[in-house]
Design a protein around this motif. Sequence first.
Motif, PDB file in Angstrom:
ATOM      1  N   UNK A   1       4.010   5.915  -5.250  1.00 38.55           N
ATOM      2  CA  UNK A   1       4.003   5.999  -6.716  1.00 38.55           C
ATOM      3  C   UNK A   1       2.991   7.042  -7.191  1.00 38.55           C
ATOM      4  N   UNK A   2       1.842   7.097  -6.524  1.00 34.22           N
ATOM      5  CA  UNK A   2       0.835   8.105  -6.891  1.00 34.22           C
ATOM      6  C   UNK A   2       1.369   9.514  -6.644  1.00 34.22           C
ATOM      7  N   UNK A   3       2.017   9.724  -5.502  1.00 37.33           N
ATOM      8  CA  UNK A   3       2.587  11.036  -5.209  1.00 37.33           C
ATOM      9  C   UNK A   3       3.718  11.373  -6.185  1.00 37.33           C
ATOM     10  N   UNK A   4       4.489  10.360  -6.571  1.00 43.08           N
ATOM     11  CA  UNK A   4       5.605  10.575  -7.506  1.00 43.08           C
ATOM     12  C   UNK A   4       5.095  11.109  -8.848  1.00 43.08           C
TER      13      UNK A   4
ATOM     14  N   UNK B   1       0.833  -1.214   0.000  1.00 43.19           N
ATOM     15  CA  UNK B   1       0.000   0.000   0.000  1.00 43.19           C
ATOM     16  C   UNK B   1       0.865   1.260   0.000  1.00 43.19           C
ATOM     17  N   UNK B   2       1.885   1.284   0.838  1.00 36.37           N
ATOM     18  CA  UNK B   2       2.733   2.478   0.917  1.00 36.37           C
ATOM     19  C   UNK B   2       3.470   2.693  -0.411  1.00 36.37           C
ATOM     20  N   UNK B   3       3.903   1.626  -1.050  1.00 38.51           N
ATOM     21  CA  UNK B   3       4.542   1.744  -2.358  1.00 38.51           C
ATOM     22  C   UNK B   3       3.595   2.335  -3.395  1.00 38.51           C
TER      23      UNK B   3
ATOM     24  N   UNK C   1       8.139   6.526   2.212  1.00 36.19           N
ATOM     25  CA  UNK C   1       8.340   5.080   2.108  1.00 36.19           C
ATOM     26  C   UNK C   1       8.802   4.480   3.430  1.00 36.19           C
ATOM     27  N   UNK C   2       9.546   5.221   4.221  1.00 38.98           N
ATOM     28  CA  UNK C   2       9.987   4.713   5.525  1.00 38.98           C
ATOM     29  C   UNK C   2       8.939   5.010   6.595  1.00 38.98           C
ATOM     30  N   UNK C   3       8.636   6.285   6.801  1.00 41.15           N
ATOM     31  CA  UNK C   3       7.701   6.670   7.866  1.00 41.15           C
ATOM     32  C   UNK C   3       6.309   6.085   7.618  1.00 41.15           C
TER      33      UNK C   3
END
Length: 161
Positions: free
Chosen positions: A9-12, A3-5, A24-26
Amino acid sequence: MDVVGRISAQWRERYPDLDLSPIEVAGRVRRLGVLAGNLPDRVVGDARLTRVEFEVLSALHRAGGAMRPSRLTRETLSSGAATTKRLAKLAEEGLITRSTSGHDRREVDVRLTDRGREIVERVFPAQVEWERELLAPLDEGERAQLADLLAKVLEPLDPPG
């Protein structure tokens, strides 16, 4: 992709020049905290405790004696009101006692009852095993490395005390 990935990707797509490694970490730390935040029924059994209630009992057990509500608030990262509510529930369940402090009559000392102690002694090993299962994708060295890295991130945010 987790999910975080997918979120990253959407934000990227919207911000291609922005370093999104903090997400990606937090984001994964927060998500793990939420997903692991509730002890499953197989761990708490008939005790029917929330994780934070169990943390209160655990803090008292580790202390080996009485603690003040203010210290429990700090140790469980809770608000004073939340701690008061949890202590009332735990007292009602017969898992703790609250009494006027012998040092300062304005203060309250909180102690485990025998029943509260028995629950911690029964549930804690099951909690550790459950957390071991959560970390099963990591080998021993990776778990140690992750623990060290997280401690390094937490150090300036959560000073000892």
